[in-house]
Structures are given as structure tokens and as C-alpha cells.
Design a protein around this motif. Structure first.
Motif, PDB file in Angstrom:
ATOM      1  N   SER A   1      12.155   1.784 -13.202  1.00 60.66           N
ATOM      2  CA  SER A   1      12.903   0.716 -12.527  1.00 60.66           C
ATOM      3  C   SER A   1      12.443   0.512 -11.085  1.00 60.66           C
ATOM      4  O   SER A   1      13.226   0.089 -10.237  1.00 60.66           O
ATOM      5  N   ARG A   2      11.176   0.813 -10.814  1.00 61.02           N
ATOM      6  CA  ARG A   2      10.665   0.622  -9.454  1.00 61.02           C
ATOM      7  C   ARG A   2       9.208   0.187  -9.517  1.00 61.02           C
ATOM      8  O   ARG A   2       8.390   0.796 -10.201  1.00 61.02           O
ATOM      9  N   ASN A   3       8.882  -0.873  -8.771  1.00 62.35           N
ATOM     10  CA  ASN A   3       7.490  -1.284  -8.658  1.00 62.35           C
ATOM     11  C   ASN A   3       6.708  -0.200  -7.926  1.00 62.35           C
ATOM     12  O   ASN A   3       7.078   0.215  -6.823  1.00 62.35           O
ATOM     13  N   HIS A   4       5.608   0.238  -8.538  1.00 60.42           N
ATOM     14  CA  HIS A   4       4.799   1.289  -7.920  1.00 60.42           C
ATOM     15  C   HIS A   4       3.460   1.400  -8.639  1.00 60.42           C
ATOM     16  O   HIS A   4       3.248   0.800  -9.697  1.00 60.42           O
TER      17      HIS A   4
ATOM     18  N   ILE B   1       0.822  -1.207   0.000  1.00 56.91           N
ATOM     19  CA  ILE B   1       0.000   0.000   0.000  1.00 56.91           C
ATOM     20  C   ILE B   1       0.854   1.254   0.000  1.00 56.91           C
ATOM     21  O   ILE B   1       0.436   2.299  -0.529  1.00 56.91           O
ATOM     22  N   ASP B   2       2.072   1.166   0.550  1.00 54.12           N
ATOM     23  CA  ASP B   2       2.903   2.363   0.592  1.00 54.12           C
ATOM     24  C   ASP B   2       3.561   2.668  -0.751  1.00 54.12           C
ATOM     25  O   ASP B   2       4.243   3.685  -0.905  1.00 54.12           O
ATOM     26  N   ARG B   3       3.368   1.783  -1.757  1.00 55.44           N
ATOM     27  CA  ARG B   3       3.875   2.064  -3.109  1.00 55.44           C
ATOM     28  C   ARG B   3       2.828   2.795  -3.968  1.00 55.44           C
ATOM     29  O   ARG B   3       3.133   3.200  -5.087  1.00 55.44           O
ATOM     30  N   ILE B   4       1.587   2.907  -3.470  1.00 53.34           N
ATOM     31  CA  ILE B   4       0.544   3.599  -4.222  1.00 53.34           C
ATOM     32  C   ILE B   4       0.762   5.105  -4.109  1.00 53.34           C
ATOM     33  O   ILE B   4       1.085   5.627  -3.033  1.00 53.34           O
ATOM     34  N   PHE B   5       0.604   5.766  -5.223  1.00 50.45           N
ATOM     35  CA  PHE B   5       0.768   7.217  -5.383  1.00 50.45           C
ATOM     36  C   PHE B   5       2.228   7.656  -5.443  1.00 50.45           C
ATOM     37  O   PHE B   5       2.510   8.847  -5.388  1.00 50.45           O
ATOM     38  N   GLU B   6       3.168   6.698  -5.567  1.00 47.48           N
ATOM     39  CA  GLU B   6       4.519   7.122  -5.882  1.00 47.48           C
ATOM     40  C   GLU B   6       4.519   7.738  -7.284  1.00 47.48           C
ATOM     41  O   GLU B   6       3.794   7.295  -8.170  1.00 47.48           O
TER      42      GLU B   6
END
Length: 279
Positions: free
Chosen positions: A112-115, A20-25
Motif C-alpha cells: 500500500s505504498r509507492n516505492h 528518489i527517496d522512495r528507492i530502496f524502501e
């Protein structure tokens, strides 16, 4: 707006999850505020947006367009299901990377980052302006958007001259032996233009038998249509010199137009059709 979900998963599986902390990156703050409820992602509002599904990378990784169909928060993860839009051909990350400003992905390291980001871009307008249009459809005749092959139908493309009547009978017999029924364009009259009847017959056929004897240009044209439509084509001819140069690498059935030769033709065709049908 659209969801950009970048994960290294099998996108054909129809399901995934992300912390959940990857959402809105990589999402602008004023956009992020539109999709928050009490500090948590509003999954209902996010589900209403189209999606770009990507893996990490800037090369030949496959990119899909689709839609979220469900999403829920489970612990510290957002679990979601989705469908892929069959009307949009798969793209590649390199295609998106070359247009990164157009999709609001200006930073290389975003690839290069899952988000899960939300981009203030009209995804379908971007695709309409950037993706190659579908292949031009024919104008001389019409083919339906979705094919409808009749599994027991074979068709014969051959000269209509009287000397081929017994040959057609042998072709019909071979089809019957293999559990099919065979038709020829002059058996039907469904359209004002005969070419439309020919094409419609080819398009519905499980197997198309083309008699190249005499180098008839109509038969060559019809064989080309059948090959283009992806039909199983069996070439027959009374001489190897009747086979067009571009098709001589293909196997064909040679026959003699006499009683014994037509019987041998029927036997050979029966075996070939059975092989195609997997009998």
C-alpha cells in the motif's frame, strides 16, 4: 535479484517516475549497499535487473514483468523507461500477495505504498515455479508459434466427393468476387500428412468456408480447428439439419445444389465475405 517498482501509473505507457527517496524502501541494507554509488542509486546496475511492476493493492490489480531500458535522475525524481515481457502473462496483485514470502514482501503494508525495492529473489525461477505453464501444444499436427495470415486467402473445408465439385466452383467464384483466392486441401501437397496441409491452410486463411452438407465428420473437425484458431468461419449447408447441434446458434448459408442454388450461394457468400473484410 529483481526490482520491485510499485506505482499507481499506466504500466502500458512504457514510462514512469518516482521520488528518489522512495528507492530502496523495503530493501535489506546489505542489498541496498550493492546498488549505491556515493550515496546515490546506481541506475546502471539497477537497470540490469528484471522488474516486477505493480500498483498498490492486494486484489485484482495487474502485475507486469519487464525490464528497465533507461533511467536518469532529474532533480528529486528518478525518471525511467521500461518494456514489458510479452512472454510472461500479466499477473494480479492477489497472486503475489498469496506468495508474499516467496518474493520477500512479508509486510502487508508494503502493498500500500509507492516505492522501489530490490529483492534478493530469482524472479524468473519464482515465476517458473508458480505460474501455470502455457497451454499444451497439439501433437497430431503442428501450428507455428506466430500466426501468418495471408490477407487474400480463403479456404474451403468440404467433402471431396464429385457432387461437390460445382459447389467448390461457386465458393471460388464468391471469393474471387470479394478479392480473395480460395484453396482446398486437395489443391496442395506440402506435407506427408494431409491433416498437416489442412491445418496449415486453415491457419493461413483470412476466411474459412465450411460446407456441413451430409454431416461430414472431417468438415466438423476442420470447423472446430478453424474456430479454435480464431479464424472467420462461414458455415454453409444444404439443410439446417446438417449443422451440428453445438453450432446451430450461428448463422449459416443454406443452398440448393443446382444451377440456380449455386448461383445464389455465390451471391450470398460474396456479401458475407465482403462484410467480414469490411468492404
Amino acid at each position: 535479484m529483481f526490482n520491485l517498482i510499485m506505482l499507481n501509473i499506466d504500466w502500458t505507457s512504457g514510462k514512469g517516475s518516482i521520488p528518489i527517496d522512495r528507492i530502496f524502501e523495503y530493501t535489506e541494507d546489505h542489498i541496498k549497499d550493492l546498488f549505491l554509488d556515493n550515496g546515490r542509486p546506481s541506475l546502471d546496475r539497477l537497470r540490469a535487473l528484471p522488474c516486477l511492476f505493480m500498483e498498490e493493492g492486494t486484489g485484482d490489480e495487474t502485475v507486469y514483468v519487464g525490464q528497465l531500458i533507461r533511467a536518469r535522475i532529474v532533480g528529486g525524481e528518478v525518471s525511467f523507461g521500461f518494456s514489458l515481457d510479452a512472454d510472461v502473462p500479466p499477473l494480479q496483485n492477489g497472486f503475489i500477495y498469496e506468495r508474499q514470502l516467496e518474493v520477500d514482501m512479508p509486510r502487508d503494508f508494503e502493498f500500500s505504498r509507492n516505492h522501489w525495492a530490490v529483492k534478493d529473489v530469482d524472479l524468473y525461477r519464482f515465476l517458473l515455479n508458480s505460474v501455470r505453464p502455457r497451454r499444451q501444444r497439439p501433437t497430431i499436427f503442428q501450428i507455428s508459434e506466430h500466426e501468418s495470415i495471408e490477407p487474400t486467402l480463403a479456404s474451403a473445408m468440404m467433402p471431396f466427393a464429385a457432387e461437390f465439385s460445382d459447389v467448390y466452383t461457386s465458393i471460388q467464384q464468391a471469393a474471387t468476387n470479394a478479392g480473395l483466392r480460395c484453396r482446398r486441401a486437395d489443391d496442395i501437397w506440402e506435407n506427408a500428412a494431409i491433416i498437416q496441409d489442412v491445418v496449415a491452410l486453415i491457419d493461413r486463411s483470412r476466411v474459412v468456408i465450411c460446407d456441413c452438407s451430409g454431416r461430414n465428420p472431417n468438415v466438423f473437425y476442420e470447423a472446430g480447428i478453424a474456430h479454435t484458431l480464431g479464424r472467420e468461419v462461414i458455415l454453409i449447408a444444404q439443410s439446417e439439419y446438417d449443422i451440428p447441434f453445438d453450432l446451430r446458434h450461428l448463422r449459416f448459408v443454406k443452398y440448393h445444389n443446382n444451377t440456380e442454388g449455386r448461383e445464389a450461394l455465390a451471391t450470398a457468400l460474396t456479401g458475407r465475405i465482403q462484410t467480414i473484410l469490411g468492404h
